[in-house]
Design a protein around this motif. Sequence first.
Motif, mmCIF file in Angstrom:
data_model
loop_
_atom_site.group_PDB
_atom_site.id
_atom_site.type_symbol
_atom_site.label_atom_id
_atom_site.label_comp_id
_atom_site.label_asym_id
_atom_site.label_seq_id
_atom_site.Cartn_x
_atom_site.Cartn_y
_atom_site.Cartn_z
ATOM 1 N N GLY A 181 0.786 -1.234 0.000
ATOM 2 C CA GLY A 181 0.000 0.000 0.000
ATOM 3 C C GLY A 181 0.818 1.284 0.000
ATOM 4 O O GLY A 181 0.303 2.367 0.242
ATOM 5 N N LYS A 182 2.112 1.186 -0.288
ATOM 6 C CA LYS A 182 2.999 2.364 -0.242
ATOM 7 C C LYS A 182 2.503 3.476 -1.162
ATOM 8 O O LYS A 182 2.394 4.638 -0.758
ATOM 9 N N SER A 183 2.202 3.135 -2.421
ATOM 10 C CA SER A 183 1.780 4.174 -3.383
ATOM 11 C C SER A 183 0.446 4.786 -2.970
ATOM 12 O O SER A 183 0.262 6.001 -3.049
ATOM 13 N N MET B 113 8.610 6.820 -6.475
ATOM 14 C CA MET B 113 9.896 6.480 -7.113
ATOM 15 C C MET B 113 9.735 5.767 -8.446
ATOM 16 O O MET B 113 10.385 6.110 -9.437
ATOM 17 N N ASP B 114 8.855 4.763 -8.483
ATOM 18 C CA ASP B 114 8.684 4.024 -9.746
ATOM 19 C C ASP B 114 8.304 4.962 -10.885
ATOM 20 O O ASP B 114 8.861 4.898 -11.988
ATOM 21 N N GLU B 115 7.353 5.849 -10.585
ATOM 22 C CA GLU B 115 6.853 6.769 -11.623
ATOM 23 C C GLU B 115 7.985 7.687 -12.106
ATOM 24 O O GLU B 115 8.182 7.882 -13.317
ATOM 25 N N PHE C 233 18.011 -0.913 -12.863
ATOM 26 C CA PHE C 233 16.872 -0.321 -12.135
ATOM 27 C C PHE C 233 17.268 -0.007 -10.691
ATOM 28 O O PHE C 233 16.972 1.076 -10.155
ATOM 29 N N ARG C 234 17.991 -0.931 -10.050
ATOM 30 C CA ARG C 234 18.393 -0.723 -8.656
ATOM 31 C C ARG C 234 19.341 0.492 -8.541
ATOM 32 O O ARG C 234 19.267 1.264 -7.594
ATOM 33 N N ALA C 235 20.197 0.666 -9.515
ATOM 34 C CA ALA C 235 21.114 1.828 -9.496
ATOM 35 C C ALA C 235 20.324 3.127 -9.648
ATOM 36 O O ALA C 235 20.620 4.141 -9.004
ATOM 37 N N GLY D 164 9.931 1.848 -4.060
ATOM 38 C CA GLY D 164 9.673 0.533 -4.627
ATOM 39 C C GLY D 164 9.992 -0.514 -3.570
ATOM 40 O O GLY D 164 10.799 -0.289 -2.676
ATOM 41 N N GLY D 165 9.364 -1.670 -3.705
ATOM 42 C CA GLY D 165 9.476 -2.690 -2.660
ATOM 43 C C GLY D 165 10.870 -3.221 -2.423
ATOM 44 O O GLY D 165 11.173 -3.764 -1.362
ATOM 45 N N GLY D 166 11.786 -3.034 -3.394
ATOM 46 C CA GLY D 166 13.129 -3.572 -3.239
ATOM 47 C C GLY D 166 14.120 -2.601 -2.620
ATOM 48 O O GLY D 166 15.269 -2.946 -2.317
ATOM 49 N N VAL D 167 13.694 -1.355 -2.395
ATOM 50 C CA VAL D 167 14.626 -0.305 -1.932
ATOM 51 C C VAL D 167 15.404 -0.694 -0.676
ATOM 52 O O VAL D 167 16.616 -0.523 -0.611
ATOM 53 N N ASN E 244 2.128 -5.355 -13.498
ATOM 54 C CA ASN E 244 3.233 -4.382 -13.670
ATOM 55 C C ASN E 244 4.375 -4.624 -12.684
ATOM 56 O O ASN E 244 5.216 -3.763 -12.493
ATOM 57 N N ARG E 245 4.408 -5.807 -12.051
ATOM 58 C CA ARG E 245 5.498 -6.120 -11.115
ATOM 59 C C ARG E 245 6.261 -7.339 -11.644
ATOM 60 O O ARG E 245 5.869 -8.482 -11.386
ATOM 61 N N PRO E 246 7.388 -7.097 -12.332
ATOM 62 C CA PRO E 246 8.123 -8.213 -12.964
ATOM 63 C C PRO E 246 8.511 -9.314 -11.977
ATOM 64 O O PRO E 246 8.516 -10.495 -12.306
ATOM 65 N N LEU E 247 8.794 -8.905 -10.720
ATOM 66 C CA LEU E 247 9.301 -9.905 -9.759
ATOM 67 C C LEU E 247 8.219 -10.838 -9.250
ATOM 68 O O LEU E 247 8.496 -11.810 -8.560
ATOM 69 N N LEU E 248 6.962 -10.525 -9.591
ATOM 70 C CA LEU E 248 5.880 -11.434 -9.175
ATOM 71 C C LEU E 248 5.573 -12.449 -10.271
ATOM 72 O O LEU E 248 4.767 -13.369 -10.065
ATOM 73 N N GLN F 286 12.310 -13.667 2.771
ATOM 74 C CA GLN F 286 13.702 -13.379 2.365
ATOM 75 C C GLN F 286 14.034 -11.906 2.650
ATOM 76 O O GLN F 286 15.144 -11.563 3.042
ATOM 77 N N ARG F 287 13.042 -11.041 2.477
ATOM 78 C CA ARG F 287 13.265 -9.602 2.612
ATOM 79 C C ARG F 287 13.005 -9.072 4.015
ATOM 80 O O ARG F 287 13.426 -7.965 4.354
ATOM 81 N N ARG F 288 12.274 -9.830 4.822
ATOM 82 C CA ARG F 288 11.832 -9.353 6.137
ATOM 83 C C ARG F 288 12.960 -8.739 6.974
ATOM 84 O O ARG F 288 12.807 -7.627 7.491
HETATM 85 O O1 LIG Z 1 9.692 -5.279 -4.682
HETATM 86 C C1 LIG Z 1 10.380 -4.945 -5.694
HETATM 87 O O2 LIG Z 1 11.551 -5.313 -5.908
HETATM 88 C C2 LIG Z 1 9.735 -4.014 -6.680
HETATM 89 C C3 LIG Z 1 8.584 -3.347 -6.318
HETATM 90 C C4 LIG Z 1 7.881 -2.440 -7.264
HETATM 91 O O3 LIG Z 1 7.245 -1.351 -6.586
HETATM 92 P P1 LIG Z 1 5.941 -1.597 -5.641
HETATM 93 O O4 LIG Z 1 6.443 -2.158 -4.351
HETATM 94 O O5 LIG Z 1 5.319 -0.236 -5.495
HETATM 95 O O6 LIG Z 1 5.066 -2.581 -6.374
HETATM 96 C C5 LIG Z 1 8.844 -1.873 -8.309
HETATM 97 O O7 LIG Z 1 9.751 -0.991 -7.684
HETATM 98 C C6 LIG Z 1 9.586 -3.010 -8.988
HETATM 99 O O8 LIG Z 1 8.656 -3.835 -9.632
HETATM 100 C C7 LIG Z 1 10.414 -3.798 -7.992
#
Ligand SMILES: O=C(O)C1=C[C@@H](OP(=O)(O)O)[C@@H](O)[C@H](O)C1
Length: 181
Positions: free
Chosen positions: A22-24, A41-43, A65-67, A87-90, A125-129, A144-146
């Motif tokens: 629910g971040k966005s 950030m994504d936008e 993307f991470r950079a 983004g969820g990976g930050v 729109n989430r490639p990692l899913l 893994q991320r917790r």
């Molecule tokens: O968890 C992640 O690694 C990602 C989450 C996405 O953002 P949201 O968390 O807003 O979906 C987006 O940054 C990208 O797909 C990678």
Amino acid sequence: MPMNEEYSLPYNLFLIGFMGSGKSSVAAYLHRKYEMPLFEMDETIAEREGMSIPELFETMGEEYFRAAETALLIELQSNQNTVVSCGGGVPMRACNVEAMKRNGKVILLTASPETILTRVSGNDNRPLLKGRKNVAGIQALMEQRRPCYEAAADLTIATDGKKVEEICREIFQRLQGTPAD
Ligand SMILES: O=C(O)C1=C[C@@H](OP(=O)(O)O)[C@@H](O)[C@H](O)C1
Ligand SMILES: Nc1ncnc2c1ncn2[C@@H]1O[C@H](COP(=O)(O)OP(=O)(O)O)[C@@H](O)[C@H]1O
Ligand SMILES: [Mg+2]
């Protein structure tokens, strides 16, 4: 109309959490309700790169993307009283967490894998899913991320069964209980 004292913060709010936590949505609500400048950030990255996040992953790869995420966070750290939807990976990169904490409070939004699945089922729109759009797949990546999520968080807010408005109210209530050091 200027922000009133109660909601003018001497720091930035960084919303972190798994995809679909629910971040966005929460960031957009805080922006509208409390007139906090919003950075999604994504936008921002998609606009600068001229392509969607999935296209960016596809053509340039995840590391690129991470950079871009890290570079943007470094830019944003000099602001005040903004809300940043990360983004969820930050939080997986220590340098990102340092940048967020330099001038901000990090708010972790959590939700159960079941809740996440309900919330992310609507779009691709989430490639990692890809290939893990099920409870077990979400749970595995979440676990893994917790540790990184929890280490980065100043506040943790469970979002299951709560409206976005309730979550925003809870954020400010909890922040007011936290010294703005
Ligand atoms: O968890 C992640 O690694 C990602 C989450 C996405 O953002 P949201 O968390 O807003 O979906 C987006 O940054 C990208 O797909 C990678
Ligand atoms: N508290 C909530 N209750 C119900 N649905 C929500 C809630 N927060 C977000 N959603 C919905 O879940 C989906 C993902 O939300 P989003 O804000 O994009 O999450 P994130 O940015 O963390 O990936 C969206 O369809 C959004 O409308
Ligand atoms: Mg988002």
